[in-house]
Design an enzyme around this catalytic site. Structure first.
Site, PDB file in Angstrom:
ATOM      1  N   ASP A  71       0.834  -1.199   0.000  1.00 17.27           N
ATOM      2  CA  ASP A  71       0.000   0.000   0.000  1.00 17.27           C
ATOM      3  C   ASP A  71       0.875   1.257   0.000  1.00 17.27           C
ATOM      4  OD1 ASP A  71      -2.588   1.404   0.433  1.00 17.27           O
ATOM      5  OD2 ASP A  71      -1.648   1.949   2.344  1.00 17.27           O
ATOM      6  N   GLU A 130       1.385  -0.518  -5.137  1.00 15.80           N
ATOM      7  CA  GLU A 130       0.494   0.580  -5.479  1.00 15.80           C
ATOM      8  C   GLU A 130       1.374   1.814  -5.627  1.00 15.80           C
ATOM      9  OE1 GLU A 130      -3.378   2.972  -3.710  1.00 15.80           O
ATOM     10  OE2 GLU A 130      -1.744   2.383  -2.388  1.00 15.80           O
TER      11      GLU A 130
END
Length: 543
Positions: free
Chosen positions: A200, A242
């Site tokens: 993330d 990401e």
């Protein structure tokens, strides 16, 4: 990493909390997910990406983690997780989980210790300042909620850094103890059988903003450390980043193939929607051309939508306005000034032909395709919900109350169900879709089945094919002497596209929006309906 299983995977993203409730408390859980693995296996899914399932105050959909070594008790136990992993493995499905280590929750024991004692070993797990610099508006992730990336903590008598919500203090990745802890977290879940991690907010791991003396090379080297650790524990495990960054920043994450294995293809996603808005292929061609070459072991992850907004921050404001005008004309459909908070079917006005075209692009563009839960049945959104929650409603399994997600009272659901309107669960649900031979889920089943027979699309060397139609996007992928060609008409009018190359003839249809007449062996002309698409294999035995 010899197997490179991710090159031809079909990835399915879901949030355990909103997928299936097994005990009637209104919250999805691991036993419920386990009971739906046969459904996912039958659809052709080979890898599940699970959103955060750790204990959390849920300020940010579980991305504010309180304990990296446990399961949110609402979702089950570690025992339930292990049983889920076993059952997924029995069906040949891998599992990738979210690794949220740019920040923790402000309720995490590390932060509680850090704020209460200046001499705590956890103090330097976070980034503190007595006189922080002024925040550049460009640094704000949620500009409509936060006005600074520094928050004063009275107990600590200092400001702490947070790039996301103030309840999510950033970890100090320059601290070797933090890096060691992150590797320990990965090692724990690898031992429980996961096949990798979705990293993330990867750019914030390595930016070093606010960290005194942070060296860019030292920060970026942590990505290499992560890969080395993961590969040493499980040779086929992957790191999926990401990283929504400009093209010149992408090599930082792939490096020589010794950092991240997969990146979300944010750039191509944004150019694809520009092409759809204009009904012209040139933006999609441009989006592919600006992507840098990547190492052979690396891969792009293509997607239509995911659990956040459809971000349009890598294209200029005039192009963004074009997409807004086409697919999110009302300000309530937009978010953060650069995103769309809608699912695909409402964006396309429910136009089935256009929806199929877009998923046909997803399955054929170079890389690995990812579906988000509910996309296979054409789930909609609920714009009455705040922010990103508009696209996070519960899975719609049947026309039973709450869409068959839970037997709890509707007010007790973890997330609301879409109960009324065109996309309400009475009309859009798995049970009804599976009974209808012409449903989107049955189309999706066929598309996935053919896609899995075309490893060229995930593993091959691609190039764009020139045509005489500005609305037509054509490309081919070559791998081990085999070639697959995909042709897509982005316009709402039928056409005949002529390939400006005689290199590829003897094409036979694999998949399309309808049954077309077979092409003559030497024909360079390809008929296409409005929003039509055709996949071909080149029959080299005829050459």
């Amino acid at each position: 990493m010899k197997e490179l299983w991710y090159k031809n995977a079909i990835i399915y993203s879901l949030d355990v909390e909103t997928f299936m409730d097994s005990d009637g408390d209104g919250v999805g859980d691991f036993p419920g997910l386990t009971n739906r693995l046969d459904y996912l296996s039958a659809l052709g899914i080979t890898c599940l990406w699970l959103l955060p399932f750790y204990p959390s105050p849920n300020r940010d959909n579980g991305y504010d983690v309180m304990d990296y070594y446990n399961i949110d008790p609402r979702l089950g136990t570690l025992g339930d997780f292990v049983e889920f992993m076993h059952q997924a493995g029995e069906r040949g499905m891998r599992v990738v989980i979210d690794l949220v280590v740019n920040h923790t929750s402000n309720q995490h024991p590390w932060f509680l210790a850090a704020r209460s004692d200046k001499n705590s070993r956890y103090r330097n797990y976070y980034v503190w300042s007595e006189n922080p610099p002024k925040t550049d508006p460009e640094q704000l992730m949620f500009p409509d909620v936060e006005d600074s990336i520094w928050e004063y903590d009275e107990q600590a008598n200092a400001y702490y850094l947070h790039h996301f919500y103030k309840e999510q203090p950033d970890l100090n990745i320059a601290n070797p103890a933090v890096r060691e802890e992150i590797c320990k977290i990965m090692g724990f879940w690898l031992e429980l059988g996961v096949s990798g991690f979705r990293i993330d907010a990867a750019p914030f791991l390595i930016k070093g903003i606010g960290i005194e003396g942070a060296d860019p090379e030292h920060m970026q080297a942590f990505l290499t450390e992560m890969e080395e650790f993961v590969s040493s524990r499980q040779s086929n495990a992957v790191l999926l980043a990401e990283a929504n960054v400009d093209p010149d920043q992408i090599p930082i994450y792939f490096s020589k193939g010794d950092r991240m294995h997969i990146l979300f293809n944010f750039l191509l996603n944004q150019y694809m929607f520009l092409a759809l808005a204009r009904q012209e292929s040139s933006p999609l061609r441009d989006g592919l051309k600006i992507l840098p070459d990547i190492p052979p072991v690396c891969q792009w992850l293509n997607f239509v939508r995911h659990h956040d907004e459809l971000t349009l921050d890598r294209i200029n404001s005039s192009k963004r306005k074009e997409i807004f005008a086409a697919f999110a004309p009302d300000e309530t459909m937009q978010i953060f000034g650069h995103g769309i908070r809608r699912r695909l079917p409402p964006m396309m006005g429910g136009n089935r032909r256009r929806i199929e075209l877009i998923y046909s692009l997803l399955f054929t563009l170079p890389g690995t395709p990812m579906l988000r839960y509910g996309e296979e049945i054409g789930m909609g959104d609920d714009l009455s919900l705040e922010g990103r929650n508009s696209v996070r409603t519960v899975m719609q399994w049947s026309d039973a109350p709450n869409g068959g997600f839970s037997t709890a009272a509707s007010d007790d659901l973890a997330r609301p169900a879409i109960a009324t309107g065109e996309y309400g669960y009475k009309k859009v649900n798995v049970a009804a879709a599976q009974r209808d031979p012409d449903s989107l889920i049955n189309w999706m089943d066929r598309a996935i089945r053919i896609r899995k027979q075309c490893p060229e699309l995930g593993r091959g060397k691609w190039h764009i094919l020139e045509t005489d139609s500005p609305a037509v996007f054509a490309h081919c992928c070559d791998w081990e002497g085999r070639t697959v060609i995909a042709v897509h008409n982005l316009a709402d009018k039928p056409c005949t596209a002529t390939l400006k190359s005689n290199e590829y003839t003897h094409l036979f249809d694999l998949f399309g929006d309808r049954i077309y007449e077979s092409l003559a062996a030497d024909s360079p002309s390809i008929p296409l309906e409005a929003y039509g698409y055709r996949w071909f294999r080149v029959n080299r035995e005829q050459y």
